[in-house]
Structures are given as structure tokens and as C-alpha cells.
Scaffold this active site. Sequence first.
Site, mmCIF file in Angstrom:
data_model
loop_
_atom_site.group_PDB
_atom_site.id
_atom_site.type_symbol
_atom_site.label_atom_id
_atom_site.label_comp_id
_atom_site.label_asym_id
_atom_site.label_seq_id
_atom_site.Cartn_x
_atom_site.Cartn_y
_atom_site.Cartn_z
ATOM 1 N N ASP A 32 0.843 -1.191 0.000
ATOM 2 C CA ASP A 32 0.000 0.000 0.000
ATOM 3 C C ASP A 32 0.881 1.245 0.000
ATOM 4 O O ASP A 32 1.892 1.293 0.703
ATOM 5 C CB ASP A 32 -0.902 -0.012 1.243
ATOM 6 C CG ASP A 32 -2.023 1.001 1.151
ATOM 7 O OD1 ASP A 32 -1.715 2.217 1.172
ATOM 8 O OD2 ASP A 32 -3.184 0.599 1.072
ATOM 9 N N GLN A 94 -15.096 2.248 1.128
ATOM 10 C CA GLN A 94 -14.426 1.852 -0.112
ATOM 11 C C GLN A 94 -14.144 3.088 -0.961
ATOM 12 O O GLN A 94 -15.057 3.833 -1.305
ATOM 13 C CB GLN A 94 -15.286 0.854 -0.900
ATOM 14 C CG GLN A 94 -14.578 0.304 -2.121
ATOM 15 C CD GLN A 94 -15.395 -0.763 -2.844
ATOM 16 O OE1 GLN A 94 -16.552 -1.049 -2.487
ATOM 17 N NE2 GLN A 94 -14.801 -1.356 -3.860
ATOM 18 N N HIS A 100 -10.633 -5.257 -3.063
ATOM 19 C CA HIS A 100 -9.283 -5.379 -2.520
ATOM 20 C C HIS A 100 -9.357 -5.675 -1.029
ATOM 21 O O HIS A 100 -10.263 -5.237 -0.340
ATOM 22 C CB HIS A 100 -8.436 -4.125 -2.795
ATOM 23 C CG HIS A 100 -9.004 -2.841 -2.283
ATOM 24 N ND1 HIS A 100 -10.080 -2.203 -2.871
ATOM 25 C CD2 HIS A 100 -8.641 -2.071 -1.230
ATOM 26 C CE1 HIS A 100 -10.340 -1.085 -2.213
ATOM 27 N NE2 HIS A 100 -9.483 -0.987 -1.208
#
Length: 114
Positions: A32, A94, A100
Site C-alpha cells: 500500500d 471503499q 481489494h
Amino acid sequence: MSDANCIFCRIVAGEIPATVVARNEHALAFRDLHPQAPSHLLVIPVRHVDSLASADNTAELGAVLSLAAEVARAEGLAEAGYRVVTNIGGDGGQTVQHLHFHVLGGRQMHWPPG
């Protein structure tokens, strides 16, 4: 099938760089860009799926979750523990409309999460 405007589809296609840590036939795992824990990985299906609410392929979901467990082990998170999170829709937090899973670890996770 991919969505040409989807950032995660573009990562899968190699159009946007990412630090990929693992891949299987159905899933891709990468770091990330804005980590919320010492280890923070994203695991996505390579095929565009909007969210868990629209997921319909159990083999694909199994491969995505299997890769999440694999990268957690590779990061050394399995023994101490880790968290796997997915957000669904606006109220769920989201922000990218591609399914994901966040794999978070390397520190104590608190409850409730938010």
C-alpha cells in the site's frame, strides 16, 4: 475483463508501478502506498470486480484470500497475528471500486477498527 479507468486494473496491466510482492493466476499482492501499519499489503483479483458485494466466482475469491494468507506468512505476520479487511461501498469506506483486501500487521490491532 478490466476497467480502463480503474487504478488497480492499471496496476495489474503494468501501466502504473507498484511494489508487487506476490501473484497467482487470480490475484495480485502489492504494498500500500499509504501504509496504516508496519506491514500493509493490498491483495486484489486480477479481473475487475467492483467489491465483495458483486463477487461471484468462489474459486477466484479463494485464490485472492489464499494469496492474502501467503503474503502474511511471507511478511512474518502469521505467528503474532494480522488483520484482513475489505471495505464495501461508500458507507463502508471503499475508495477504489475494485475489490481489494488490506493485509495489516506488525503492530497491535485495536477494536473497534473505526
